[in-house]
Design a protein around this motif. Structure first.
Motif, PDB file in Angstrom:
ATOM      1  N   THR A  85       1.328  -0.942   0.138  1.00 58.29           N
ATOM      2  CA  THR A  85       0.207   0.238   0.235  1.00 58.29           C
ATOM      3  C   THR A  85       0.299   1.481   0.011  1.00 58.29           C
ATOM      4  O   THR A  85       0.722   1.916  -0.673  1.00 58.29           O
ATOM      5  CB  THR A  85      -0.559  -0.040   1.542  1.00 58.29           C
ATOM      6  OG1 THR A  85      -1.983  -1.338   0.935  1.00 58.29           O
ATOM      7  CG2 THR A  85      -1.208   1.420   1.057  1.00 58.29           C
ATOM      8  N   TYR A 105       0.696   3.974  -2.733  1.00 56.42           N
ATOM      9  CA  TYR A 105      -0.305   5.209  -2.448  1.00 56.42           C
ATOM     10  C   TYR A 105       1.987   6.350  -3.343  1.00 56.42           C
ATOM     11  O   TYR A 105       1.329   7.772  -3.361  1.00 56.42           O
ATOM     12  CB  TYR A 105       0.606   5.642  -1.143  1.00 56.42           C
ATOM     13  CG  TYR A 105      -0.932   5.012   0.197  1.00 56.42           C
ATOM     14  CD1 TYR A 105      -1.618   5.128  -0.983  1.00 56.42           C
ATOM     15  CD2 TYR A 105      -0.785   5.180   0.994  1.00 56.42           C
ATOM     16  CE1 TYR A 105      -2.637   4.230  -0.100  1.00 56.42           C
ATOM     17  CE2 TYR A 105      -1.839   4.583   1.363  1.00 56.42           C
ATOM     18  CZ  TYR A 105      -2.755   4.941   1.043  1.00 56.42           C
ATOM     19  OH  TYR A 105      -4.596   4.007   1.541  1.00 56.42           O
ATOM     20  N   SER A 111       1.076   6.155  -6.891  1.00 58.25           N
ATOM     21  CA  SER A 111      -0.311   7.403  -7.464  1.00 58.25           C
ATOM     22  C   SER A 111       0.431   8.749  -6.847  1.00 58.25           C
ATOM     23  O   SER A 111      -1.246   9.603  -7.048  1.00 58.25           O
ATOM     24  CB  SER A 111      -1.590   6.739  -6.494  1.00 58.25           C
ATOM     25  OG  SER A 111      -1.035   7.041  -5.408  1.00 58.25           O
ATOM     26  N   LEU A 147       0.214   9.936  -3.987  1.00 54.16           N
ATOM     27  CA  LEU A 147       0.114  10.342  -2.928  1.00 54.16           C
ATOM     28  C   LEU A 147       1.096  10.695  -1.336  1.00 54.16           C
ATOM     29  O   LEU A 147       1.195  11.411  -0.866  1.00 54.16           O
ATOM     30  CB  LEU A 147      -0.926   9.537  -1.829  1.00 54.16           C
ATOM     31  CG  LEU A 147      -2.861   9.870  -3.074  1.00 54.16           C
ATOM     32  CD1 LEU A 147      -3.299   8.266  -2.009  1.00 54.16           C
ATOM     33  CD2 LEU A 147      -2.989  11.022  -2.583  1.00 54.16           C
ATOM     34  N   LEU A 164       2.041   9.733   5.744  1.00 54.87           N
ATOM     35  CA  LEU A 164       1.431   8.323   5.599  1.00 54.87           C
ATOM     36  C   LEU A 164       0.353   8.144   6.935  1.00 54.87           C
ATOM     37  O   LEU A 164      -0.700   7.616   6.283  1.00 54.87           O
ATOM     38  CB  LEU A 164       2.102   6.690   5.889  1.00 54.87           C
ATOM     39  CG  LEU A 164       2.176   5.938   4.933  1.00 54.87           C
ATOM     40  CD1 LEU A 164       1.024   5.946   4.098  1.00 54.87           C
ATOM     41  CD2 LEU A 164       2.834   4.642   5.508  1.00 54.87           C
ATOM     42  N   ILE A 200      -2.873   9.909   5.482  1.00 50.35           N
ATOM     43  CA  ILE A 200      -3.291   9.355   4.571  1.00 50.35           C
ATOM     44  C   ILE A 200      -4.374   8.158   5.177  1.00 50.35           C
ATOM     45  O   ILE A 200      -5.232   7.960   4.578  1.00 50.35           O
ATOM     46  CB  ILE A 200      -2.318   8.657   3.298  1.00 50.35           C
ATOM     47  CG1 ILE A 200      -1.465   9.734   2.135  1.00 50.35           C
ATOM     48  CG2 ILE A 200      -3.520   8.238   2.080  1.00 50.35           C
ATOM     49  CD1 ILE A 200      -0.460   9.278   1.841  1.00 50.35           C
ATOM     50  N   ARG A 214      -8.269   7.731   4.957  1.00 54.41           N
ATOM     51  CA  ARG A 214      -8.518   5.959   4.721  1.00 54.41           C
ATOM     52  C   ARG A 214      -9.951   5.431   5.929  1.00 54.41           C
ATOM     53  O   ARG A 214     -10.828   4.821   5.447  1.00 54.41           O
ATOM     54  CB  ARG A 214      -7.710   5.698   4.068  1.00 54.41           C
ATOM     55  CG  ARG A 214      -7.256   5.902   2.801  1.00 54.41           C
ATOM     56  CD  ARG A 214      -7.617   5.915   1.536  1.00 54.41           C
ATOM     57  NE  ARG A 214      -7.374   4.853   1.366  1.00 54.41           N
ATOM     58  CZ  ARG A 214      -9.008   4.803   0.468  1.00 54.41           C
ATOM     59  NH1 ARG A 214     -10.230   5.190  -0.095  1.00 54.41           N
ATOM     60  NH2 ARG A 214      -8.915   3.565   0.268  1.00 54.41           N
ATOM     61  N   LEU A 218      -9.599   8.017  -2.225  1.00 47.61           N
ATOM     62  CA  LEU A 218      -8.056   8.473  -2.684  1.00 47.61           C
ATOM     63  C   LEU A 218      -7.665  10.041  -2.971  1.00 47.61           C
ATOM     64  O   LEU A 218      -7.055  10.683  -3.544  1.00 47.61           O
ATOM     65  CB  LEU A 218      -7.385   7.726  -3.272  1.00 47.61           C
ATOM     66  CG  LEU A 218      -6.828   5.940  -2.504  1.00 47.61           C
ATOM     67  CD1 LEU A 218      -6.498   5.634  -3.447  1.00 47.61           C
ATOM     68  CD2 LEU A 218      -6.245   6.366  -1.993  1.00 47.61           C
TER      69      LEU A 218
END
Length: 182
Positions: free
Chosen positions: A16, A20, A23, A25, A47, A50, A54, A60
């Motif tokens: 993950t 991230y 992507s 993030l 993180l 994020i 989530r 996202l």
């Protein structure tokens, strides 16, 4: 810190974390001389942010917007943040309403069980069979089994199983029965 340490510190799976990064993030970390990712404290904080978003079931895309807004003092941007949270709250409230309706349906279905299985057919299974035939049942007294029917749509067509039902071995002809399950 290495990716495994970051994963352990935040509770976010290594794959993950990599996702991230890909992507956008999470910014890519520096690389050490041996090529390993070398995450800084800023990665840990981002993180964790994020992960918290989530956990609030934010998409996202919404997380990206929030991350982009972190350093902003622009009133228009901050209004967007408020709107985003308001929209998320609306989604959660809609799901809660749906879950309360589902709970009521299951309570009504469960009330059909008299627990005297030696002398009576299972009331729950009888209700589920009724529902499978598009009939009113304890959990859907109006005969609506969660389908939205258009003005010309047939209830039987919407509620028909995707595969043909096997003929009933016992019970009423054309009806599902405990004997026809399998």
């Amino acid at each position: 810190m290495r990716i495994g340490e970051l994963s352990k510190a935040t509770g976010v799976d290594i794959e993950t974390i990599r996702f991230y990064e890909k992507s956008g993030l999470l910014p890519p970390p520096a690389r050490s001389d041996n090529g390993y990712r070398d995450y800084a404290h800023a990665h840990l904080e981002r993180l964790a942010f994020i992960r918290h978003c989530r956990a609030l079931d934010m998409s996202l895309a919404d997380v990206a917007l929030l991350l982009d807004s972190l350093a902003s003092r622009d009133p228009a941007t901050l209004v967007q943040v408020d709107k985003l949270v308001d929209a998320q709250l609306g989604k959660v409230r809609a799901r809660l309403q749906s879950m309360r309706a589902l709970e009521a349906q299951l309570v009504a279905l469960q009330a059909r069980c008299d627990a005297d299985h030696d002398h009576h057919a299972c009331g729950i299974l009888e209700e589920l069979v009724s529902a499978a035939h598009g009939e009113a049942c304890a959990c859907h007294p109006d005969g609506d089994h969660g389908h939205s029917h258009g003005a010309t749509a047939s209830h039987d067509a919407d509620c028909a199983p995707a595969t043909p039902a096997r003929p009933a071995k016992a019970g009423k002809p054309g009806k599902l029965s405990a004997a026809s399950r399998g």
